[in-house]
Design an enzyme around this catalytic site. Structure first.
Site, mmCIF file in Angstrom:
data_model
loop_
_atom_site.group_PDB
_atom_site.id
_atom_site.type_symbol
_atom_site.label_atom_id
_atom_site.label_comp_id
_atom_site.label_asym_id
_atom_site.label_seq_id
_atom_site.Cartn_x
_atom_site.Cartn_y
_atom_site.Cartn_z
ATOM 1 N N HIS A 268 0.855 -1.183 0.000
ATOM 2 C CA HIS A 268 0.000 0.000 0.000
ATOM 3 C C HIS A 268 0.886 1.226 0.000
ATOM 4 O O HIS A 268 1.945 1.216 0.617
ATOM 5 C CB HIS A 268 -0.919 0.007 1.238
ATOM 6 C CG HIS A 268 -2.087 0.915 1.088
ATOM 7 N ND1 HIS A 268 -2.016 2.270 1.340
ATOM 8 C CD2 HIS A 268 -3.358 0.668 0.697
ATOM 9 C CE1 HIS A 268 -3.199 2.811 1.106
ATOM 10 N NE2 HIS A 268 -4.027 1.870 0.712
ATOM 11 N N GLU A 323 -7.760 -5.228 -0.028
ATOM 12 C CA GLU A 323 -8.310 -5.932 -1.179
ATOM 13 C C GLU A 323 -8.226 -7.446 -1.008
ATOM 14 O O GLU A 323 -9.001 -8.189 -1.602
ATOM 15 C CB GLU A 323 -7.578 -5.502 -2.462
ATOM 16 C CG GLU A 323 -7.737 -4.043 -2.810
ATOM 17 C CD GLU A 323 -9.118 -3.690 -3.345
ATOM 18 O OE1 GLU A 323 -10.114 -4.243 -2.859
ATOM 19 O OE2 GLU A 323 -9.187 -2.844 -4.249
HETATM 20 N N1 ACO Z 1 4.062 -7.771 -4.538
HETATM 21 C C1 ACO Z 1 5.391 -7.774 -4.781
HETATM 22 N N2 ACO Z 1 6.173 -6.681 -4.686
HETATM 23 C C2 ACO Z 1 5.576 -5.537 -4.305
HETATM 24 C C3 ACO Z 1 4.216 -5.460 -4.014
HETATM 25 C C4 ACO Z 1 3.454 -6.636 -4.143
HETATM 26 N N3 ACO Z 1 2.135 -6.627 -3.889
HETATM 27 N N4 ACO Z 1 3.916 -4.183 -3.665
HETATM 28 C C5 ACO Z 1 5.049 -3.488 -3.743
HETATM 29 N N5 ACO Z 1 6.053 -4.304 -4.137
HETATM 30 C C6 ACO Z 1 7.437 -3.952 -4.332
HETATM 31 C C7 ACO Z 1 7.681 -3.370 -5.710
HETATM 32 O O1 ACO Z 1 7.939 -4.361 -6.662
HETATM 33 C C8 ACO Z 1 8.862 -2.495 -5.434
HETATM 34 O O2 ACO Z 1 10.008 -3.329 -5.330
HETATM 35 P P1 ACO Z 1 11.401 -2.915 -6.033
HETATM 36 O O3 ACO Z 1 11.790 -1.602 -5.416
HETATM 37 O O4 ACO Z 1 12.305 -4.071 -5.691
HETATM 38 O O5 ACO Z 1 11.087 -2.782 -7.488
HETATM 39 C C9 ACO Z 1 8.593 -1.953 -4.047
HETATM 40 O O6 ACO Z 1 7.767 -2.916 -3.415
HETATM 41 C C10 ACO Z 1 7.912 -0.608 -4.027
HETATM 42 O O7 ACO Z 1 6.848 -0.625 -4.922
HETATM 43 P P2 ACO Z 1 6.055 0.691 -5.354
HETATM 44 O O8 ACO Z 1 5.247 0.371 -6.580
HETATM 45 O O9 ACO Z 1 6.941 1.874 -5.411
HETATM 46 O O10 ACO Z 1 5.152 0.915 -4.119
HETATM 47 P P3 ACO Z 1 3.785 1.664 -4.117
HETATM 48 O O11 ACO Z 1 3.707 2.451 -2.888
HETATM 49 O O12 ACO Z 1 3.513 2.443 -5.357
HETATM 50 O O13 ACO Z 1 2.801 0.415 -4.089
HETATM 51 C C11 ACO Z 1 0.778 -0.612 -4.649
HETATM 52 C C12 ACO Z 1 1.476 0.451 -3.795
HETATM 53 C C13 ACO Z 1 0.579 -0.061 -6.073
HETATM 54 C C14 ACO Z 1 -0.605 -0.863 -4.035
HETATM 55 C C15 ACO Z 1 1.600 -1.925 -4.687
HETATM 56 O O14 ACO Z 1 1.863 -2.376 -3.377
HETATM 57 C C16 ACO Z 1 0.952 -3.027 -5.509
HETATM 58 O O15 ACO Z 1 1.091 -3.033 -6.726
HETATM 59 N N6 ACO Z 1 0.205 -3.974 -4.845
HETATM 60 C C17 ACO Z 1 -0.463 -5.031 -5.550
HETATM 61 C C18 ACO Z 1 -1.834 -4.539 -6.092
HETATM 62 C C19 ACO Z 1 -2.838 -4.310 -4.987
HETATM 63 O O16 ACO Z 1 -2.962 -5.092 -4.049
HETATM 64 N N7 ACO Z 1 -3.624 -3.211 -5.149
HETATM 65 C C20 ACO Z 1 -4.644 -2.819 -4.186
HETATM 66 C C21 ACO Z 1 -4.186 -1.665 -3.341
HETATM 67 S S1 ACO Z 1 -5.331 -1.256 -2.069
HETATM 68 C C22 ACO Z 1 -6.405 -0.176 -2.770
HETATM 69 O O17 ACO Z 1 -6.121 0.553 -3.655
HETATM 70 C C23 ACO Z 1 -7.836 -0.130 -2.296
#
Ligand code: ACO
Length: 383
Positions: A268, A323
């Site tokens: 998140h 989620e």
């Molecule tokens: N699985 C694996 N790796 C992850 C995940 C995940 N669910 N979430 C973040 N990471 C990793 C990224 O790959 C990245 O790693 P890296 O630096 O080695 O490349 C690091 O964590 C940071 O990721 P960001 O995209 O910068 O983090 P951000 O704050 O933008 O992420 C997000 C938030 C988009 C929700 C992300 O965690 C994600 O894609 N989750 C999966 C989709 C999801 O569950 N969405 C629902 C969100 S809740 C809502 O909106 C109601």
């Protein structure tokens, strides 16, 4: 200086492409404390809001916090929503004739755009304000679109029923149990608002142009639909299905992470600890199903995923987001996975429209700057 002309030195660098930590509005609607794992909605901790109100009461609390006058009561919202559902049902034949029910959320997007921004432009809804019309229509359209996908005819609303109960009845053409209604109310209250998330920001940007409430809701739904925001629950269930058995949990997760995939339902932008909403839903689905095999399997996958993420992404604090258990809860309520995002929207419209009210009171167009990193004509000439 003309609006878009900036000198090379004038615009500051963006700290991150996702506007992290940028405060875009002041709001009395909700607050997300990502470090403490705390969510306050309309002055209540979210767990208390769920205990205090059904969905209609939570919507009334949000609109009241947004400054709506006179402040609506839970009973008034219930009555108005009943009328709005009836009015929306008159639009269902037109919506279904467009054959846009292959994807329920896209169908809902089409349906909501059939509503007029200004009250009085649709038959029979002259005095119903847009925030109520949008909420009523979202439930009616979602139920009708799901049924159309199953080649079933739409079920008319019961204006006297509670909103969550009537949605489940329109979906199935039979009365839901009291436990199911309670669980759906808990879900809808919990997700009704959540700080400056992507869809809410979208709604506020649109509201700031004075385009109108329905336009803001349609735009917000478009933002919600993406898998990085409200589109994650369907893929969460796909993941549970693909993993299938306990023996496959660890190898499956390891392969996904090694392939660079994101595990849906984890991570998140704001929460650095477990999303408090995940606990509300975990409790609700455990009560609803008596902790059946699916719920136990989801918990097993969750624990393994957290362990794998902590091992492979040690620099990031990735925890369960709401989620994950949204998916399991709404599945237990018999909501098909391609309708889950629409059910999320059915609740979040309460928050979006409250933000529209707040934003319209601020009255100032949201118009940020960008930093130009392209070629400058004078540089080309000098080269
Ligand atoms: N699985 C694996 N790796 C992850 C995940 C995940 N669910 N979430 C973040 N990471 C990793 C990224 O790959 C990245 O790693 P890296 O630096 O080695 O490349 C690091 O964590 C940071 O990721 P960001 O995209 O910068 O983090 P951000 O704050 O933008 O992420 C997000 C938030 C988009 C929700 C992300 O965690 C994600 O894609 N989750 C999966 C989709 C999801 O569950 N969405 C629902 C969100 S809740 C809502 O909106 C109601």
């Amino acid at each position: 200086m003309a609006e878009n002309v900036t000198l090379k030195s004038e615009t500051p660098r963006v700290s991150a492409s996702g506007l992290d930590n940028v405060v875009a509005a002041e709001t009395a609607l909700s607050h997300v404390d990502g470090e403490a794992g705390r969510l306050i909605v309309a002055g209540y901790d979210v767990e208390e809001l769920v205990k205090a109100y059904d969905f209609e009461g939570a919507a009334a609390a949000l609109w009241t916090a947004a400054g709506l006058e006179p402040a609506p009561s839970e009973v008034e919202v219930k009555r108005a929503l009943g009328r709005a559902r009836e009015a929306a049902f008159a639009l269902v034949p037109g919506l279904l004739s467009l054959n846009c029910h292959e994807n329920v959320t896209e169908g809902l997007r089409t349906g909501l755009s059939m509503l007029a921004d200004d009250a009085g432009n649709e038959n029979g809804t002259g005095d119903i304000p847009a925030h109520i019309r949008a909420l009523g229509a979202a439930a009616v359209f979602t139920a009708a679109l799901v049924r159309a996908g199953d080649r079933k005819s739409p079920v008319a609303p019961d204006a006297g029923a509670g909103h969550a109960e009537d949605f489940l009845r329109m979906l199935r053409d039979e009365a839901p149990s009291a436990a199911e209604v309670k669980a759906l109310n808990a879900y809808m209250v919990t997700v009704a608002d959540h700080g400056m998330n992507a869809s809410t920001f979208t709604a506020r940007v649109i509201a700031s142009t004075r385009a109108g409430t329905i336009s803001a809701v349609v735009g917000a739904l478009c933002a919600l639909k993406g898998p990085l925001h409200g589109g994650a629950p369907g893929p969460v269930l796909d993941m549970l299905d693909e993993i299938g058995t306990s023996g496959n949990v660890e190898p499956w997760l390891q392969k996904e992470i090694a392939d660079g995939a994101r595990l849906m339902g984890f991570g998140h932008r704001v929460y650095r600890v477990r999303d408090p909403r995940a606990d509300v839903f975990n409790r609700a689905v455990t009560i609803l199903t008596n902790g059946n095999a699916r719920v136990r399997f989801a918990r097993e996958v969750e624990l393994a995923a957290l362990k794998a993420l902590r091992a492979t992404k040690p620099g990031h604090r990735i925890d369960t987001n709401m989620e994950y258990y949204t998916a399991v809860l709404l599945e237990a309520l018999g909501i098909p996975r391609d309708a889950v995002t629409s059910v999320f929207a059915m609740a979040r419209i309460a928050g979006w429209t409250a933000h529209v009210m707040e934003q319209e009171r601020v009255g100032r167009l949201i118009r940020p700057q960008s930093r130009y990193v392209g070629h400058w004509p004078e540089d080309e000439a000098a080269a």
